[in-house]
Design an enzyme around this catalytic site. Structure first.
Site, PDB file in Angstrom:
ATOM      1  N   ASP A 262      57.844 -10.582  42.922  1.00 17.64           N
ATOM      2  CA  ASP A 262      58.835 -11.474  42.416  1.00 17.64           C
ATOM      3  C   ASP A 262      59.802 -12.338  43.378  1.00 17.64           C
ATOM      4  O   ASP A 262      60.810 -11.203  43.786  1.00 17.64           O
ATOM      5  CB  ASP A 262      59.392 -11.085  41.169  1.00 17.64           C
ATOM      6  CG  ASP A 262      58.081 -10.946  40.249  1.00 17.64           C
ATOM      7  OD1 ASP A 262      58.117 -11.396  39.316  1.00 17.64           O
ATOM      8  OD2 ASP A 262      57.263 -10.059  40.421  1.00 17.64           O
TER       9      ASP A 262
ATOM     10  N   ASP B 112      58.459  -6.318  48.245  1.00 15.34           N
ATOM     11  CA  ASP B 112      58.673  -6.654  46.844  1.00 15.34           C
ATOM     12  C   ASP B 112      57.784  -7.996  46.724  1.00 15.34           C
ATOM     13  O   ASP B 112      57.290  -8.797  47.500  1.00 15.34           O
ATOM     14  CB  ASP B 112      60.157  -6.939  46.573  1.00 15.34           C
ATOM     15  CG  ASP B 112      60.477  -7.694  45.497  1.00 15.34           C
ATOM     16  OD1 ASP B 112      60.139  -7.038  44.336  1.00 15.34           O
ATOM     17  OD2 ASP B 112      61.215  -8.780  45.345  1.00 15.34           O
TER      18      ASP B 112
END
Length: 248
Positions: free
Chosen positions: A37, A35
């Site tokens: 953020d 991922d």
């Protein structure tokens, strides 16, 4: 990957494992998916863009509830947040990248170690291509998938652009992307690692051979095989070692 239940064990301060017996060999895996953020980078980009129009608190509240899993429909959550960005100058994205976006501790080291061990690297994000593509280039990542913000006359329209694979990269799309890239590489899901922090990372983490929660929401920590609660991303190398020294 279904494994028997086991009591989580803190093998060193801030590093918790369950359902695995470290040390593992990093080279036994062929793909690591991140991922972006709050995982590879230290911010939630959409919250910082919203700050440009004085709506950070409103957008951040939706982001936080979504990452905790309290808002189950990620697509609807993202559409609501992106709609609040209508009218933001596109130049604000570059300002966020230059002034606020920082790699999380250990990100560069973990990606470099994975590549040195022969793994391919995937960035798959519910965030935005403006940032994902720059982070991809900065870290030498092999593949990236993320959302594309619509713009017109130098300003955001408050909409997301539909791409060839779909309109919004949510948890289901993250899972599908992990499996798609694994298939492209001719490997099994058991040979993949997935690293994330929010509820929308759980579908891909559930498919991976090794699931890693990084400074994650409680629900994610509970389900991951490795939880890095203190320190940098490179603490994964304490579990999946670049090489295991010989016994004795």
């Amino acid at each position: 990957m279904t494994l028997p239940a086991a009591q989580p064990t803190e093998i060193s301060p801030g590093l918790v494992v369950q359902r695995i017996a470290p040390p593992l060999r990093l080279a036994d895996f062929k793909l690591i998916a991140f991922d972006m953020d709050s995982t590879l980078i230290s911010i939630e980009c959409i919250d910082e863009i919203a700050d440009a129009v004085g709506k950070k608190a409103e957008v951040a509240a939706i982001t936080e509830a979504t990452m905790r899993g309290e808002i189950a429909d990620f697509k609807e959550s993202l559409r609501r947040r992106v709609a609040l960005l209508e009218g933001v100058p596109v130049a604000a994205l570059q300002q966020v990248y230059d002034e606020r976006l920082r790699l999380n501790p250990g990100a560069r080291e973990l990606v470099a170690a994975a590549k040195a061990a022969g793994l391919k690297v995937l960035l798959v994000s519910g965030g935005f291509s403006f940032f994902a593509n720059r982070v991809k280039d900065r870290l030498g990542i092999d593949f990236a998938r993320s959302n594309l913000l619509d713009e017109q006359d130098g300003r955001l329209t408050g909409r997301v652009v539909r791409q060839s694979w779909g309109d919004i990269c949510d948890g289901a799309e993250k899972r599908r992307t992990l499996l798609e890239v694994a298939s492209l590489l001719g490997i099994s899901p058991a040979e993949t690692i997935a690293v994330g922090d929010g509820a929308n990372d759980l579908p891909m983490m559930g498919e991976a051979g090794l699931s890693v929660a990084y400074h994650a929401k409680p629900r994610v920590r509970e389900q991951a095989q490795v939880a890095i609660n203190d320190g940098g991303l490179d603490r994964l190398l304490e579990i999946a070692q670049p090489c295991i020294p010989p016994a004795g």
